[in-house]
Motif scaffolding. Sequence first.
Motif, PDB file in Angstrom:
ATOM      1  N   SER A 497       0.826  -1.215   0.000  1.00  0.00           N
ATOM      2  CA  SER A 497       0.000   0.000   0.000  1.00  0.00           C
ATOM      3  C   SER A 497       0.857   1.260   0.000  1.00  0.00           C
ATOM      4  O   SER A 497       0.392   2.322  -0.434  1.00  0.00           O
ATOM      5  CB  SER A 497      -0.925  -0.010   1.220  1.00  0.00           C
ATOM      6  OG  SER A 497      -0.167  -0.032   2.425  1.00  0.00           O
ATOM      7  N   ARG A 498       2.111   1.168   0.472  1.00  0.00           N
ATOM      8  CA  ARG A 498       2.986   2.336   0.496  1.00  0.00           C
ATOM      9  C   ARG A 498       3.705   2.547  -0.839  1.00  0.00           C
ATOM     10  O   ARG A 498       4.039   3.676  -1.183  1.00  0.00           O
ATOM     11  CB  ARG A 498       4.015   2.199   1.632  1.00  0.00           C
ATOM     12  CG  ARG A 498       3.390   2.162   3.016  1.00  0.00           C
ATOM     13  CD  ARG A 498       4.432   2.359   4.102  1.00  0.00           C
ATOM     14  NE  ARG A 498       5.384   1.258   4.167  1.00  0.00           N
ATOM     15  CZ  ARG A 498       5.219   0.156   4.885  1.00  0.00           C
ATOM     16  NH1 ARG A 498       4.104   0.023   5.604  1.00  0.00           N
ATOM     17  NH2 ARG A 498       6.121  -0.798   4.906  1.00  0.00           N
ATOM     18  N   ILE A 499       3.947   1.463  -1.566  1.00  0.00           N
ATOM     19  CA  ILE A 499       4.658   1.621  -2.836  1.00  0.00           C
ATOM     20  C   ILE A 499       3.717   1.766  -4.023  1.00  0.00           C
ATOM     21  O   ILE A 499       4.150   2.182  -5.103  1.00  0.00           O
ATOM     22  CB  ILE A 499       5.617   0.443  -3.088  1.00  0.00           C
ATOM     23  CG1 ILE A 499       4.831  -0.842  -3.351  1.00  0.00           C
ATOM     24  CG2 ILE A 499       6.598   0.278  -1.959  1.00  0.00           C
ATOM     25  CD1 ILE A 499       5.686  -1.986  -3.835  1.00  0.00           C
ATOM     26  N   SER A 500       2.434   1.453  -3.854  1.00  0.00           N
ATOM     27  CA  SER A 500       1.515   1.544  -4.997  1.00  0.00           C
ATOM     28  C   SER A 500       1.404   2.972  -5.543  1.00  0.00           C
ATOM     29  O   SER A 500       1.347   3.153  -6.769  1.00  0.00           O
ATOM     30  CB  SER A 500       0.133   0.991  -4.621  1.00  0.00           C
ATOM     31  OG  SER A 500      -0.409   1.666  -3.512  1.00  0.00           O
ATOM     32  N   PRO A 501       1.391   4.055  -4.699  1.00  0.00           N
ATOM     33  CA  PRO A 501       1.403   5.403  -5.296  1.00  0.00           C
ATOM     34  C   PRO A 501       2.666   5.674  -6.101  1.00  0.00           C
ATOM     35  O   PRO A 501       2.610   6.347  -7.146  1.00  0.00           O
ATOM     36  CB  PRO A 501       1.309   6.330  -4.070  1.00  0.00           C
ATOM     37  CG  PRO A 501       0.700   5.495  -2.992  1.00  0.00           C
ATOM     38  CD  PRO A 501       1.218   4.116  -3.235  1.00  0.00           C
ATOM     39  N   MET A 517       2.604  -3.899 -13.207  1.00  0.00           N
ATOM     40  CA  MET A 517       2.700  -4.400 -11.836  1.00  0.00           C
ATOM     41  C   MET A 517       1.545  -3.884 -10.982  1.00  0.00           C
ATOM     42  O   MET A 517       0.939  -4.645 -10.213  1.00  0.00           O
ATOM     43  CB  MET A 517       4.034  -3.989 -11.223  1.00  0.00           C
ATOM     44  CG  MET A 517       4.232  -4.464  -9.790  1.00  0.00           C
ATOM     45  SD  MET A 517       5.848  -4.047  -9.097  1.00  0.00           S
ATOM     46  CE  MET A 517       6.872  -5.268  -9.919  1.00  0.00           C
ATOM     47  N   THR A 518       1.202  -2.595 -11.127  1.00  0.00           N
ATOM     48  CA  THR A 518       0.089  -2.039 -10.362  1.00  0.00           C
ATOM     49  C   THR A 518      -1.232  -2.663 -10.796  1.00  0.00           C
ATOM     50  O   THR A 518      -2.124  -2.890  -9.969  1.00  0.00           O
ATOM     51  CB  THR A 518       0.032  -0.516 -10.534  1.00  0.00           C
ATOM     52  OG1 THR A 518       1.345   0.022 -10.481  1.00  0.00           O
ATOM     53  CG2 THR A 518      -0.792   0.120  -9.442  1.00  0.00           C
ATOM     54  N   SER A 519      -1.356  -2.946 -12.076  1.00  0.00           N
ATOM     55  CA  SER A 519      -2.567  -3.624 -12.557  1.00  0.00           C
ATOM     56  C   SER A 519      -2.743  -4.972 -11.874  1.00  0.00           C
ATOM     57  O   SER A 519      -3.854  -5.339 -11.466  1.00  0.00           O
ATOM     58  CB  SER A 519      -2.481  -3.805 -14.076  1.00  0.00           C
ATOM     59  OG  SER A 519      -3.523  -4.627 -14.541  1.00  0.00           O
ATOM     60  N   VAL A 520      -1.650  -5.700 -11.717  1.00  0.00           N
ATOM     61  CA  VAL A 520      -1.718  -7.008 -11.049  1.00  0.00           C
ATOM     62  C   VAL A 520      -2.100  -6.835  -9.582  1.00  0.00           C
ATOM     63  O   VAL A 520      -2.881  -7.619  -9.026  1.00  0.00           O
ATOM     64  CB  VAL A 520      -0.376  -7.742 -11.196  1.00  0.00           C
ATOM     65  CG1 VAL A 520      -0.351  -8.997 -10.334  1.00  0.00           C
ATOM     66  CG2 VAL A 520      -0.125  -8.093 -12.654  1.00  0.00           C
ATOM     67  N   VAL A 528      -3.544  -4.182  -1.393  1.00  0.00           N
ATOM     68  CA  VAL A 528      -4.414  -3.043  -1.705  1.00  0.00           C
ATOM     69  C   VAL A 528      -5.833  -3.567  -1.886  1.00  0.00           C
ATOM     70  O   VAL A 528      -6.053  -4.782  -2.009  1.00  0.00           O
ATOM     71  CB  VAL A 528      -3.955  -2.306  -2.984  1.00  0.00           C
ATOM     72  CG1 VAL A 528      -2.600  -1.664  -2.781  1.00  0.00           C
ATOM     73  CG2 VAL A 528      -3.936  -3.251  -4.179  1.00  0.00           C
ATOM     74  N   LYS A 529      -6.796  -2.650  -1.919  1.00  0.00           N
ATOM     75  CA  LYS A 529      -8.175  -3.043  -2.164  1.00  0.00           C
ATOM     76  C   LYS A 529      -8.343  -3.478  -3.612  1.00  0.00           C
ATOM     77  O   LYS A 529      -7.885  -2.801  -4.531  1.00  0.00           O
ATOM     78  CB  LYS A 529      -9.108  -1.878  -1.848  1.00  0.00           C
ATOM     79  CG  LYS A 529     -10.586  -2.214  -2.019  1.00  0.00           C
ATOM     80  CD  LYS A 529     -11.452  -1.002  -1.705  1.00  0.00           C
ATOM     81  CE  LYS A 529     -12.931  -1.325  -1.917  1.00  0.00           C
ATOM     82  NZ  LYS A 529     -13.800  -0.148  -1.643  1.00  0.00           N
ATOM     83  N   LYS A 530      -8.984  -4.601  -3.798  1.00  0.00           N
ATOM     84  CA  LYS A 530      -9.176  -5.121  -5.154  1.00  0.00           C
ATOM     85  C   LYS A 530     -10.115  -4.203  -5.936  1.00  0.00           C
ATOM     86  O   LYS A 530     -11.221  -3.888  -5.496  1.00  0.00           O
ATOM     87  CB  LYS A 530      -9.756  -6.536  -5.101  1.00  0.00           C
ATOM     88  CG  LYS A 530      -9.848  -7.222  -6.446  1.00  0.00           C
ATOM     89  CD  LYS A 530     -10.445  -8.612  -6.317  1.00  0.00           C
ATOM     90  CE  LYS A 530      -9.548  -9.560  -5.568  1.00  0.00           C
ATOM     91  NZ  LYS A 530     -10.052 -10.954  -5.598  1.00  0.00           N
ATOM     92  N   ALA A 535      -7.700  -2.017 -12.392  1.00  0.00           N
ATOM     93  CA  ALA A 535      -6.704  -2.968 -12.883  1.00  0.00           C
ATOM     94  C   ALA A 535      -6.780  -3.080 -14.403  1.00  0.00           C
ATOM     95  O   ALA A 535      -5.747  -3.133 -15.089  1.00  0.00           O
ATOM     96  CB  ALA A 535      -6.927  -4.338 -12.239  1.00  0.00           C
ATOM     97  N   TRP A 536      -7.987  -3.107 -14.930  1.00  0.00           N
ATOM     98  CA  TRP A 536      -8.169  -3.204 -16.386  1.00  0.00           C
ATOM     99  C   TRP A 536      -7.636  -1.948 -17.077  1.00  0.00           C
ATOM    100  O   TRP A 536      -6.963  -2.030 -18.109  1.00  0.00           O
ATOM    101  CB  TRP A 536      -9.650  -3.408 -16.695  1.00  0.00           C
ATOM    102  CG  TRP A 536      -9.941  -3.652 -18.138  1.00  0.00           C
ATOM    103  CD1 TRP A 536      -9.102  -4.194 -19.074  1.00  0.00           C
ATOM    104  CD2 TRP A 536     -11.155  -3.347 -18.837  1.00  0.00           C
ATOM    105  NE1 TRP A 536      -9.718  -4.256 -20.296  1.00  0.00           N
ATOM    106  CE2 TRP A 536     -10.975  -3.751 -20.182  1.00  0.00           C
ATOM    107  CE3 TRP A 536     -12.361  -2.801 -18.446  1.00  0.00           C
ATOM    108  CZ2 TRP A 536     -11.978  -3.594 -21.127  1.00  0.00           C
ATOM    109  CZ3 TRP A 536     -13.364  -2.653 -19.390  1.00  0.00           C
ATOM    110  CH2 TRP A 536     -13.171  -3.048 -20.716  1.00  0.00           C
TER     111      TRP A 536
END
Length: 1033
Positions: A497-501, A517-520, A528-530, A535-536
């Motif tokens: 959750s800290r690296i996703s931004p 990677m973020t899409s996955v 993270v919250k699905k 993702a698409w």
Amino acid sequence: MERLMKTQCEPWLFTHYRYLCVCCLCMQIVWGLNQVTLLNPPQEPLSGHLLEVLYSCDEPATVQLDCIVSFDTGITSTLLLRQWKCVPGDPKIRTLELNLPDWLVYQADGIVPDSQWVLSCILLASVRYGGLDDSERSVAAQDVATLQPRPFFNRPVKWHPLCIAWSTQMLQLTQRFSKKQCPLEQETVHLLSSIYASTGESFGITKTLEPYSNELLEYLRVKAISFPWCMFSIWIFVTRHCQKNMCGVFHHIDSHNNYVTPSLFLIKSGQLHIQMNGESQESSAFLSPFKVPLSEWCQISVTLHGRTVTVSMVCMDNEQRTVHSVEHMARHIVMLDDTEGYFVIGGGRYISGVEGYFGPLVYYRNRISPHSMSEVVIPDVIRIVNLTGWLQTCQAFRLEMTMKLIGYSLQATQETESGKSCFDAFHEWTVKDRLPSECQCELWEATAPHRTQAAKLARFLAFRHGEGRVSLAAVGRALYSLSLHKLGRASSTAVVSRISPLLLQAGCLADNRALHMTSVLYSTGLGVKKQANKAWLLALLAAQKDDRLALLHLGHLHHQGLHGLPQDTDLAYAYYANIAKQTTIDRQNPTPQQMFVEAVYLNNDDVLKLQTSEDHHIFQWLKLQARRGAAEAEQAIARMLFWGQQGVSPNIQEAVRHYERGAVQWEDPVSMYDYGIVLLQGHGVEKDVPKAVTFLKKAMDQGFVPAINALAWYYEQFEQDYKQAVQLWERADLLECPDAALNLGVVHSQGLYPGKAADQFMAYQYYLRSAERGHVRGAVHLADIWTTGIPGRVNRRPSDAVLWVKWAAEHNGYLGSILRKALDSYLKSDMVSSLLYYMMAAESGYAAAQFNVAYLCEQNTFAFLDTAFASDCMWRYYNLTIQSQNPDTYALIRMGDLLYEGQGYGQKDLFSAAEMYTLAALRNEPQGWYNLGLLAEEGFRLPLSILTELGLSELYLADSTLLLSALYKRCRDSEDTDSDLPCSLAIFNVYLQSFQKDYSAAIKLFTAVTVVAAPTIFLIALGVLRRPVRSLS
């Protein structure tokens, strides 16, 4: 189910106990003469067959004839056919007419009802005690006969009586009316109902249409071929104007490979080029006066009304609606046969596509949409993705980072010119004047908290590289590297959750790896919250920029219809074909970023032990053997270094040195071939064609088949001697060389075969041969033909085509690189990174990665995953694994265990669990046989359909002891020696329980007699012992 015990034991105990059981069974007394035999059962279900039954009984009983039918749904039905009384006496023979139900014997015709698919049919004759009306009777004797059911359309048609009761006829008519209605005819065809990310290359979506089934509609369609009255509507989002003369939007190709009505293209200026054809190869075209804008969703409609062609465009930008329209009258008759040839959305075999995104495409056959241009609304599928929202936010961020880079670069230049840093000057000023320090920042230096890291990296890079040397892409790469660094140091998924931004910002700054990677992450919900729609969107953004793994990911989603996306084989093919084509190019241009794709399963300790590195003892041992002249060791080292196999980093120059030593010193034909190839292509060494030919000829003289193909390629490419090339290729093809078959297909396709014209069907046969031999490029060519077909020779096979390009795409070296990172992380106990990398490959549909994700979630080493997430992850990915073409048996067993335990559905599903164990058992996995035995021991009756698959249908009605013995014997007799002990003990336990069941009464009687008689026997023995013994004297 518990795993098999991993111990060893001598089988003598089992053997001696078996003899003991047989001995005891032989002592059993047979009290009666109950028997029943089916003398002449039919081979298949027949109606009216005269069946003879031999039967006898020692007491008044009932003879019963049943039919047991099992269906593909797992349901088993028992049908009572006949019953009659049995009187004690000599054996008797009864002849009766076998009246089986019509749905089992005949084809369904409206009167004969339809049925489920019948797997097996068994006739059961039995002698039962208890009378005709008793619900439960003891079976004294029985006999079975297996009938082989015929497929539906191989069954005879029943001739019905001519005169039927009026009420029956009315009922039949009612059923016909309710069940057999006119088939639904689609006059509005959705050629594309999703979003397609187009890279601007020669890849697109191929669609074909079939004639109407309804005679009236088909008559109207044929009549309208020379006077079309229809409409095509397509949504498009252009990110870059066409860089060539024309780019494909939507076009129609006939069976002669000509553009026909309608064909819509985009030209360099942004205008639309519309082309139509008429009779006698007439054609015409016109340009639209308006241009397609960039970065806006626009609906383009092409309406055909006889010779009149109307092109309209409605563009949406922040609720702003822009409408354009143009009408053109053709000089000739406009022809449109929509069942001729095929339609292509985007790029195709003869033209590149538009760079951007394609939205829903609707074709109104024989009609025009009643909606006006003012009523056009953005489709839901476009709205939920919110592509424009992302691009606007991203554009604002890019502008902010551009301003920071300019500002930091100027600061760096000024400090360099002044000779001191900003900190030194500021420190001197504060010390001199003793004033409180206050932060005085420029406006461009203000940064939102979640963008602090990006600003720091921009400043660092600007000060390090100077003015004008830092790009936004460099900042994006730095953000991606920082994210991976933080991920590698994490012990739980909380870091995600800290690296996703940071990953999202890196993706905005053109790092496509971060987007994928973020899409996955959002697709799987890892840390993270699905969010399926987000993702698409991220996958579409990465795929449009030609990211190979994102293309593979989207192909998998549309092939399987996952995450709410529609299942569309043609759309999946468009993505798979792109990466498959790139795979053939990548393999010709190896780089350190590519690695050989290796299917390593984490539960296979033997394969894990073979993973090595440059400093590992296995690799060093191979180098020692190579120096001593072991050709196989030299080959292995060179292969590892060239392709990056078994944990070794790619080093093409070092690999070439090993190829050279094997070829020159050891004269190994394999090394001579490999060295000749790198010399021909200049990989890791300067190109030297004459030297390459010398080594290839030496390898060919030693009988190495690939060298024959390589020499043929030399004669074609360098000498243009097609006659010599074809002779060598045909020679290699006879020796089953896949490359030779591919090259022969190419020369036949392009008309380069000496003395022969181009022959696409002959080329197709060679491509098929090459693909079946395992050639990636051959598979791509084969799939390309199956996508469109060859009129009159090869039918279109889109479902098979997508499987071939998927297989080819999964050989891509960038997928191999991700798998290598995942395995290296696992071997270093970095479970978080390993799981994420394996998820990136698993979400692309790679079966081995799906298995490894499930295995990591199952093991959950160091408890790095939340329990609920681990459970859901294990269920989902084992479920995906078993759907692959060749699933691992461990996955089948574990999926069976999960179904047995009630995970996933919330309740036990013993039938599905038994199916999983059966699939494993059929692959000679002893655990499958063992678990089936445990299910049977727990009282679950294995369905007849499962026993039929196992070849044990005759045991369906047998005693449970026989079934358990058969299952455990199959377990014991498997090739796995570790299964001997537990399976032998299971057999012993079955015999022990059988012995206890059969002789429990005798054992109890013997024990009771012993207890009662023991005191008397003791007193008698005591008296005998006390009696005086006479002396012989």
